[in-house]
Design an enzyme around this catalytic site. Structure first.
Site, PDB file in Angstrom:
ATOM      1  N   PHE A 108       0.807  -1.237   0.000  1.00  0.00           N
ATOM      2  CA  PHE A 108       0.000   0.000   0.000  1.00  0.00           C
ATOM      3  C   PHE A 108       0.832   1.276   0.000  1.00  0.00           C
ATOM      4  O   PHE A 108       0.316   2.346  -0.291  1.00  0.00           O
ATOM      5  CB  PHE A 108      -0.961   0.003   1.204  1.00  0.00           C
ATOM      6  CG  PHE A 108      -0.317   0.348   2.518  1.00  0.00           C
ATOM      7  CD1 PHE A 108       0.419  -0.593   3.215  1.00  0.00           C
ATOM      8  CD2 PHE A 108      -0.443   1.620   3.060  1.00  0.00           C
ATOM      9  CE1 PHE A 108       1.022  -0.280   4.422  1.00  0.00           C
ATOM     10  CE2 PHE A 108       0.158   1.944   4.274  1.00  0.00           C
ATOM     11  CZ  PHE A 108       0.892   0.993   4.958  1.00  0.00           C
TER      12      PHE A 108
ATOM     13  N   GLY B  22       3.525   1.735  -1.893  1.00  0.00           N
ATOM     14  CA  GLY B  22       4.174   1.897  -3.200  1.00  0.00           C
ATOM     15  C   GLY B  22       3.374   2.811  -4.113  1.00  0.00           C
ATOM     16  O   GLY B  22       2.298   3.306  -3.740  1.00  0.00           O
ATOM     17  N   ARG B  23       3.897   3.012  -5.309  1.00  0.00           N
ATOM     18  CA  ARG B  23       3.230   3.928  -6.266  1.00  0.00           C
ATOM     19  C   ARG B  23       1.857   3.412  -6.675  1.00  0.00           C
ATOM     20  O   ARG B  23       0.865   4.136  -6.642  1.00  0.00           O
ATOM     21  CB  ARG B  23       4.124   4.122  -7.504  1.00  0.00           C
ATOM     22  CG  ARG B  23       5.330   4.988  -7.216  1.00  0.00           C
ATOM     23  CD  ARG B  23       6.372   4.820  -8.279  1.00  0.00           C
ATOM     24  NE  ARG B  23       6.948   3.473  -8.160  1.00  0.00           N
ATOM     25  CZ  ARG B  23       8.214   3.181  -8.329  1.00  0.00           C
ATOM     26  NH1 ARG B  23       9.043   4.112  -8.681  1.00  0.00           N
ATOM     27  NH2 ARG B  23       8.663   1.950  -8.180  1.00  0.00           N
TER      28      ARG B  23
ATOM     29  N   PHE C 131      -3.594  -2.902 -16.258  1.00  0.00           N
ATOM     30  CA  PHE C 131      -4.986  -2.571 -15.933  1.00  0.00           C
ATOM     31  C   PHE C 131      -5.524  -1.413 -16.764  1.00  0.00           C
ATOM     32  O   PHE C 131      -6.675  -1.022 -16.586  1.00  0.00           O
ATOM     33  CB  PHE C 131      -5.098  -2.194 -14.450  1.00  0.00           C
ATOM     34  CG  PHE C 131      -5.097  -3.359 -13.511  1.00  0.00           C
ATOM     35  CD1 PHE C 131      -6.224  -4.151 -13.364  1.00  0.00           C
ATOM     36  CD2 PHE C 131      -3.985  -3.669 -12.751  1.00  0.00           C
ATOM     37  CE1 PHE C 131      -6.246  -5.223 -12.479  1.00  0.00           C
ATOM     38  CE2 PHE C 131      -3.989  -4.740 -11.865  1.00  0.00           C
ATOM     39  CZ  PHE C 131      -5.122  -5.514 -11.736  1.00  0.00           C
TER      40      PHE C 131
ATOM     41  N   HIS D  52       9.642   1.881 -19.546  1.00  0.00           N
ATOM     42  CA  HIS D  52       9.155   2.081 -18.173  1.00  0.00           C
ATOM     43  C   HIS D  52      10.140   2.922 -17.372  1.00  0.00           C
ATOM     44  O   HIS D  52      11.308   3.075 -17.755  1.00  0.00           O
ATOM     45  CB  HIS D  52       8.976   0.731 -17.465  1.00  0.00           C
ATOM     46  CG  HIS D  52       7.717   0.017 -17.858  1.00  0.00           C
ATOM     47  ND1 HIS D  52       7.616  -0.730 -19.005  1.00  0.00           N
ATOM     48  CD2 HIS D  52       6.495  -0.050 -17.256  1.00  0.00           C
ATOM     49  CE1 HIS D  52       6.390  -1.230 -19.093  1.00  0.00           C
ATOM     50  NE2 HIS D  52       5.693  -0.831 -18.051  1.00  0.00           N
ATOM     51  N   HIS D  53       9.665   3.368 -16.195  1.00  0.00           N
ATOM     52  CA  HIS D  53      10.513   4.082 -15.227  1.00  0.00           C
ATOM     53  C   HIS D  53      11.675   3.175 -14.796  1.00  0.00           C
ATOM     54  O   HIS D  53      11.576   1.939 -14.886  1.00  0.00           O
ATOM     55  CB  HIS D  53       9.666   4.499 -14.012  1.00  0.00           C
ATOM     56  CG  HIS D  53       9.034   3.333 -13.316  1.00  0.00           C
ATOM     57  ND1 HIS D  53       9.660   2.641 -12.310  1.00  0.00           N
ATOM     58  CD2 HIS D  53       7.855   2.689 -13.533  1.00  0.00           C
ATOM     59  CE1 HIS D  53       8.888   1.652 -11.910  1.00  0.00           C
ATOM     60  NE2 HIS D  53       7.781   1.644 -12.647  1.00  0.00           N
TER      61      HIS D  53
ATOM     62  N   LYS E 137      11.629  -0.082 -12.197  1.00  0.00           N
ATOM     63  CA  LYS E 137      10.948  -1.347 -12.492  1.00  0.00           C
ATOM     64  C   LYS E 137      11.925  -2.505 -12.347  1.00  0.00           C
ATOM     65  O   LYS E 137      13.036  -2.451 -12.875  1.00  0.00           O
ATOM     66  CB  LYS E 137      10.357  -1.303 -13.906  1.00  0.00           C
ATOM     67  CG  LYS E 137       9.537  -2.528 -14.241  1.00  0.00           C
ATOM     68  CD  LYS E 137       8.704  -2.328 -15.493  1.00  0.00           C
ATOM     69  CE  LYS E 137       7.941  -3.570 -15.876  1.00  0.00           C
ATOM     70  NZ  LYS E 137       7.054  -4.071 -14.814  1.00  0.00           N
TER      71      LYS E 137
ATOM     72  N   THR F 163       3.275  -6.723 -19.606  1.00  0.00           N
ATOM     73  CA  THR F 163       2.445  -6.344 -20.762  1.00  0.00           C
ATOM     74  C   THR F 163       3.103  -6.786 -22.063  1.00  0.00           C
ATOM     75  O   THR F 163       2.425  -7.283 -22.970  1.00  0.00           O
ATOM     76  CB  THR F 163       2.235  -4.815 -20.775  1.00  0.00           C
ATOM     77  OG1 THR F 163       1.756  -4.420 -19.498  1.00  0.00           O
ATOM     78  CG2 THR F 163       1.253  -4.392 -21.849  1.00  0.00           C
TER      79      THR F 163
END
Ligand code: NAP
Length: 254
Positions: free
Chosen positions: A9, A11-12, A117, A144-145, A148, A155
């Site tokens: 909870f 985290g980003r 999502f 991605h950032h 990661k 994906t």
């Protein structure tokens, strides 16, 4: 009311999910999980360091936005304890997903593992699968950032798997191609190539590039903000409690 536990909870993704759940009157946030924090409650919601403290807890859904190293065990724990998992954490292997699907079926617990999502990303995957029927020459670039942990992204792997279902096999590139620097051609999946870019400032982006004689087609999706994922997480939470198996990909619930 669907009672939700959120693991990761702080985290980003986890913090965006906390906000989304708190803003939805049909959802109730009942517990938060983080192994390191010394907080015992946040806004009156109990915080647990160890998932085992949640055995027998009154909750319906386990939302997981943690790290690849713990997500498999967390999902197994959720299924064994009849919390429907809604998992955004990436990095699962194919065999781990199969094992979790079997476990969900034995325990008759619904669940979702979604590598992405965002509705735009689901559409990108669908369009890419369609295009691959006509364009077997394809390369995937995911961006991605730089925090990661897993590469390639979930994906990108899911996109490649969907493309494989419709594409006639082809080994991408020249038959006699040589990499003079290891990794220059990216990872190989079923003859196609996947490239991972990691840069600060990025969130989650993907291009699927098709090439053919005299033409090209690029399909691109950008998540500029983690709020882009929350509509899908909301749908996932509401749908998993109505099914009795775990599915891989939000497309199965739309
Ligand atoms: P993040 O900011 O690093 O957050 C991960 C959080 O998990 C951290 O707060 C970490 O705490 C916590 N954590 C570590 N071990 C834990 C455990 N055993 N139990 C509970 N919490 C634990 O990462 P993020 O950007 O939010 O991403 C989280 C995951 O979601 C990644 O796998 C990412 O690839 C994935 N993701 C998925 C989607 C999607 O649409 N499916 C979209 C974006 C990201 P500490 O820092 O204290 O260790």
């Amino acid at each position: 009311m669907i009672k939700v536990i959120i693991a990761g909870f702080k985290g980003r993704m986890g913090s965006a999910a906390v906000k989304m759940v708190q803003e939805d009157e049909s959802l109730e946030l009942v517990a938060l999980v983080d192994p390191k924090t010394s907080e015992t409650a946040v806004d009156g919601i109990p915080v647990f360091n160890d998932k085992l403290s949640l055995v027998g807890f009154d909750a319906d859904v386990w939302a997981d936005f943690t790290i690849p190293a713990v997500a498999f065990e967390n999902t197994k724990f959720a299924l064994e304890n009849h919390f429907c998992p809604v998992v955004g954490t990436t990095g699962f292997t194919e065999s781990q997903i199969s094992e979790l699907i079997s476990l969900s079926q034995v325990n008759k617990v619904g669940g979702l593992i979604a590598p992405n999502f965002a509705i735009g990303a689901i559409l990108l995957m669908e369009f890419a699968q369609k295009a691959a029927q006509y364009f077997p020459d394809v390369e995937i670039i995911e961006l991605h950032h730089d925090n990661k942990q897993d590469a390639p992204s979930g994906t990108a792997i899911k996109t490649a798997e969907l493309i494989k279902e419709k594409r006639s096999f082809k080994k991408q590139g020249a038959a006699d191609e040589v990499e003079t620097m290891a990794g220059a051609r990216g990872a190989e999946f079923d003859g196609m190539r996947i490239h991972s870019v990691r840069l600060p400032g990025l969130v989650a982006h993907q291009e699927v590039i098709f090439g053919a004689k005299g033409e090209g087609l690029t399909i691109r999706h950008d998540s500029y903000d983690r709020v882009s994922f929350m509509g899908g997480v909301n749908v996932g939470i509401k749908k998993v409690v109505e099914i009795d198996t775990l599915v891989y990909g939000l497309d199965h619930l739309l």
